[in-house]
Design an enzyme around this catalytic site. Structure first.
Site, PDB file in Angstrom:
ATOM      1  N   ASP A   1       4.454  -5.924   3.579  1.00  0.00           N
ATOM      2  CA  ASP A   1       4.716  -4.618   3.051  1.00  0.00           C
ATOM      3  C   ASP A   1       3.863  -4.490   1.840  1.00  0.00           C
ATOM      4  O   ASP A   1       3.741  -5.414   1.014  1.00  0.00           O
ATOM      5  CB  ASP A   1       6.126  -4.431   2.681  1.00  0.00           C
ATOM      6  CG  ASP A   1       6.497  -2.751   2.698  1.00  0.00           C
ATOM      7  OD1 ASP A   1       5.940  -2.123   1.888  1.00  0.00           O
ATOM      8  OD2 ASP A   1       7.280  -2.344   3.716  1.00  0.00           O
TER       9      ASP A   1
ATOM     10  N   ASP B   1      -1.550  -4.916   2.834  1.00  0.00           N
ATOM     11  CA  ASP B   1      -1.938  -3.838   3.096  1.00  0.00           C
ATOM     12  C   ASP B   1      -2.740  -3.940   4.471  1.00  0.00           C
ATOM     13  O   ASP B   1      -3.701  -4.499   4.649  1.00  0.00           O
ATOM     14  CB  ASP B   1      -3.257  -3.186   2.137  1.00  0.00           C
ATOM     15  CG  ASP B   1      -3.860  -1.888   2.678  1.00  0.00           C
ATOM     16  OD1 ASP B   1      -3.595  -1.589   3.619  1.00  0.00           O
ATOM     17  OD2 ASP B   1      -4.716  -1.290   1.783  1.00  0.00           O
TER      18      ASP B   1
ATOM     19  N   SER C   1       4.998   7.846  17.502  1.00  0.00           N
ATOM     20  CA  SER C   1       5.884   8.956  16.793  1.00  0.00           C
ATOM     21  C   SER C   1       5.918  10.148  18.080  1.00  0.00           C
ATOM     22  O   SER C   1       4.624  10.182  18.833  1.00  0.00           O
ATOM     23  CB  SER C   1       5.435   9.751  15.630  1.00  0.00           C
ATOM     24  OG  SER C   1       6.112  11.030  15.546  1.00  0.00           O
TER      25      SER C   1
ATOM     26  N   TYR D   1      -1.434  12.968  10.968  1.00  0.00           N
ATOM     27  CA  TYR D   1      -0.466  12.230  11.412  1.00  0.00           C
ATOM     28  C   TYR D   1      -0.475  11.992  12.979  1.00  0.00           C
ATOM     29  O   TYR D   1      -0.394  10.831  13.647  1.00  0.00           O
ATOM     30  CB  TYR D   1       0.652  12.644  10.900  1.00  0.00           C
ATOM     31  CG  TYR D   1       1.996  11.709  11.238  1.00  0.00           C
ATOM     32  CD1 TYR D   1       2.163  10.515  10.666  1.00  0.00           C
ATOM     33  CD2 TYR D   1       3.074  12.428  12.160  1.00  0.00           C
ATOM     34  CE1 TYR D   1       3.337   9.834  11.016  1.00  0.00           C
ATOM     35  CE2 TYR D   1       4.250  11.462  12.276  1.00  0.00           C
ATOM     36  CZ  TYR D   1       4.264  10.169  11.883  1.00  0.00           C
ATOM     37  OH  TYR D   1       5.368   9.273  12.029  1.00  0.00           O
TER      38      TYR D   1
END
Length: 252
Positions: free
Chosen positions: A36, A57, A145, A158
């Protein structure tokens, strides 16, 4: 695939869905590497669960390699759960002109390229494992998502990034089948994560009420339960599972 005694990498493991997954894995006997960018939070969670934190990253090759190297020091790396991501909102053309190209590029870089970077590096290491009794050498789980399917106004970047994660799920599973490595994706709906908790309370309440059943925000524990089942059920491969309470997002 047994969790106990094995090593897992969780990207974005310092908070939200990643933290919930890291805690679940540790509670079931795994050694966890939290990869993270949030050093303070990541180190704190790692201490609590007896894991290791690596500042990472996910879109950078060297950072991904460092996370895998840290995992291999702990034992047999069999799992990767990709939860790192960003969710900026910007219209294609807004009041101030066209969508900033840098924002679109960064979103795709972190969410899509970052997921693939970690997958390819972890899978390369897993391919060297002695297979489990099931013939497996590893399992990979990425996070898409419902916006990959029902993207709302302002979600072009996104949705594109998450749509890419959905689109690469099956071909990666096919690529890695000969190595005994499974690849799955979870597509969460409206979940209570730090990104959402930054919104006004009335917005959070309205979003929760829009979920058909159960009419509540999803939790990191909900996500972690599904991740656990995917890890343990070796017939799950090459598929995207919506975890959303039957919601279909409206335009706004």
């Amino acid at each position: 695939m047994q969790i106990d005694g094995k090593v897992f990498i969780v990207t974005g493991g310092a908070s939200g869905l990643g933290e919930g997954t890291a805690r679940m894995l540790a509670a079931n006997g795994a050694k966890v590497v939290i990869a993270d960018m949030q050093a303070d939070k990541g180190e704190a969670v790692a201490r609590e669960i007896g894991g290791v934190f690596v500042k990472c990253d996910v879109s950078q090759e060297a950072d991904g390699q460092a996370a895998v190297a840290a995992a291999l020091k702990l034992g047999k790396l069999v799992g990767l759960v990709n939860c790192a991501g960003i969710a900026p909102a910007e219209k294609t053309v807004g009041k101030n002109g066209p969508h900033a190209l840098a924002v679109f590029s960064k979103t795709v870089t972190v969410n899509l390229i970052g997921s693939f970077n970690m997958i390819r590096l972890a899978a390369d290491a897993m391919g060297k494992n002695e297979p489990e009794a099931t013939g497996e050498r590893g399992v990979l789980i990425s996070t898409a998502s419902v916006a990959a399917y029902d993207g709302q106004i302002g979600q072009a970047a996104y949705s594109a990034s998450k749509g890419g994660v959905v689109g690469m799920t099956l071909p990666i599973a096919r690529d890695l089948a000969r190595s005994g490595i499974r690849n799955m994706t979870i597509a969460p709906g409206i979940f209570g994560t730090p990104m959402l908790f930054g919104m006004p309370q009335e917005v959070q309440d309205a979003l929760a009420a829009s979920v058909p059943f159960p009419s509540r925000l999803g939790t990191p524990e909900d996500y972690a339960k599904l991740a656990k089942h995917i890890i343990e059920n070796d017939m799950l491969n090459g598929e995207v599972i919506r975890l959303d309470g039957a919601i279909r997002l409206a335009p706004r």
